[in-house]
Design an enzyme around this catalytic site. Structure first.
Site, PDB file in Angstrom:
ATOM      1  N   ARG A 109       2.063 -14.532   5.240  1.00 52.96           N
ATOM      2  CA  ARG A 109       1.467 -13.717   4.188  1.00 52.96           C
ATOM      3  C   ARG A 109       0.817 -14.616   3.152  1.00 52.96           C
ATOM      4  O   ARG A 109       1.334 -15.671   2.799  1.00 52.96           O
ATOM      5  CB  ARG A 109       2.530 -12.845   3.518  1.00 52.96           C
ATOM      6  CG  ARG A 109       3.336 -12.029   4.486  1.00 52.96           C
ATOM      7  CD  ARG A 109       4.321 -11.130   3.792  1.00 52.96           C
ATOM      8  NE  ARG A 109       3.618 -10.069   3.077  1.00 52.96           N
ATOM      9  CZ  ARG A 109       4.129  -8.859   2.872  1.00 52.96           C
ATOM     10  NH1 ARG A 109       5.326  -8.569   3.316  1.00 52.96           N
ATOM     11  NH2 ARG A 109       3.455  -7.948   2.222  1.00 52.96           N
ATOM     12  N   GLY A 157       0.828  -1.202   0.000  1.00 51.35           N
ATOM     13  CA  GLY A 157       0.000   0.000   0.000  1.00 51.35           C
ATOM     14  C   GLY A 157       0.859   1.247   0.000  1.00 51.35           C
ATOM     15  O   GLY A 157       2.015   1.221   0.435  1.00 51.35           O
TER      16      GLY A 157
END
Length: 429
Positions: free
Chosen positions: A199, A48
């Site tokens: 992840r 992000g």
């Protein structure tokens, strides 16, 4: 090698390195990028960028921000929501609600995510052919015997190259950082923060079916004891990115690597007492799962990012835990300042027709300017990223906005002022 230009070698073809290369090329500065991998390969899943990072992208080259927007996934809400992932009653996450602890306004489309590989692919398409040379693992950097050539780079395959300036954008395990700071010095290496991240990417149709639309359409931080998780949509909403952090009091078991595939049982155990939403998210992740050790430069921060004609940027300079989600954006800020100072230095080289010593002095001044403008903020980010997961609402709020609301234009003005002061000091000496 041209005598009236500054030729730059960038080590590392990740997001920071390619962003920097594009910015320098757009300013007419010759660049070569050397990457140890076989091709463009950005490990990881989602990433992000905060508002300050997007503004810095535009400063470097407006095409970079446009490339990000092409692959970014808007959040359904402009608020970053921090929720209690632990104390959630019920069994079906589609019918339960994690208690909202607090939320922070991101601004309109203010903290969007994308798949790392998608963004790097867009950046790579902007590069002219031949700028990047792959399978080049750096061994050493030293002054060239002919000082008009600047720096001599030796690679592990026995080949060499020269450049007037060398910028290490070679990540957390940076070879350039070792060369700059001394291989055996504690600051030459990042250190384990005693957290690792599991992840993964979950197909959005599966995530939506299991969790409901409200829990997958925007950015959430799910909090609990000794573990927490960040979730947000990527790849234009086709995937849910999950980063599940686990506190680990033990040493990282793999000396030769910082990522490993392992059985999901340890992650499942860490979230076993959480509510149904987080347990379901973990259940949806693959088994085995990618586990990333979180290394940073918090314990031993570098006392400089530059020495002479060599500097480090991005994770090579300020590897940070990802709890702010701002490390890559800080690398974009580095690129903005480096582009500006090297452009100013190149203009002085072209107008004054300086010799080799004058060019070297201008490059040193440029890199010292970058260090002066960027290092304090970057190392604050490293410190804040290490501790933010344990902080209360007010602390998270002001620390987050100190990153997001940073005045990039003021940073660029400071860059010009500091560079001119550096050059004036060189002239007096």
């Amino acid at each position: 090698m041209s005598t009236d230009s500054i030729e730059v070698a960038i080590i590392g073809a990740g997001i920071t390195g390619i962003t920097l290369a594009l910015g320098l090329l757009s300013r007419g500065i010759p660049v070569r990028v050397y990457e140890r991998a076989r091709d463009f390969h950005e490990i990881g899943a989602g990433i992000g960028f905060t508002p300050n990072a997007e503004w810095a992208m535009k400063v470097v080259d407006p095409r970079i921000q446009a490339a990000f927007k092409r692959v970014a996934t808007p959040n359904a809400s402009d608020w970053f929501q921090w929720v209690d992932g632990f104390n959630e009653s019920g069994t079906d996450p589609r019918e339960t609600e994690e208690q909202l602890l607090f939320k922070i306004y991101l601004g309109e489309r203010g903290f969007e995510g994308c798949h790392r590989a998608d963004f790097l692919g867009e950046l790579a398409r902007l590069l002219p052919e031949g700028v990047v040379t792959f399978q080049k693992a750096l061994d050493t950097v030293e002054p060239a015997a002919d000082n008009s050539l600047g720096q001599l780079l030796r690679f592990q395959d026995g080949t060499t190259a020269t450049a007037h300036a060398v910028i290490g954008c070679d990540g957390i395990r940076s070879r350039v950082r070792q060369i700059l700071l001394g291989e055996d010095h504690p600051t030459a290496s990042a250190h384990y923060s005693h957290k690792y991240a599991a992840r993964g990417l979950i197909p959005m149709d599966r995530a939506r079916e299991a969790l409901g639309e409200d829990k997958v359409a925007t950015r959430f931080m799910h909090l609990g004891p000794d573990a927490h998780a960040l979730t947000f949509p990527v790849s234009h909403g086709s995937l849910l990115n999950v980063v599940a952090f686990v506190t680990d009091p033990n040493p990282w078991p793999y000396a030769d690597r910082w990522t490993a595939q392992g059985p999901k049982k340890d992650v499942t155990a860490a979230f076993s007492r959480f509510g149904p939403t987080m347990r379901t998210i973990i259940d949806l992740l693959p088994d085995p799962i990618d586990q990333w050790a979180v290394f940073d430069t918090y314990d031993h921060p570098p006392n400089t990012y530059s020495r002479g004609a060599v500097c480090i940027a991005g994770d090579a300079a300020h590897a940070a835990a990802p709890h702010h989600g701002a490390g890559a954006g800080c690398g974009v800020e580095d690129a903005a300042v480096l582009c500006a100072v090297l452009h100013m230095a190149a203009k002085k080289v072209n107008t004054a027709k300086t010799g080799s010593e004058g060019k070297a002095a201008l490059i040193t001044a440029a890199f010292e300017t970058y260090d002066s403008v960027c290092r304090e903020r970057a190392q604050w980010l490293v410190e804040s990223s290490r501790v933010i997961g344990n902080l209360c609402h007010d602390e998270v709020y002001w620390r987050s906005h100190r990153i997001w609301d940073y005045d990039i234009d003021a940073m660029m003005r400071e860059t010009a002022e500091v560079f001119e002061a550096q050059v004036a000091g060189v002239a007096r000496n």
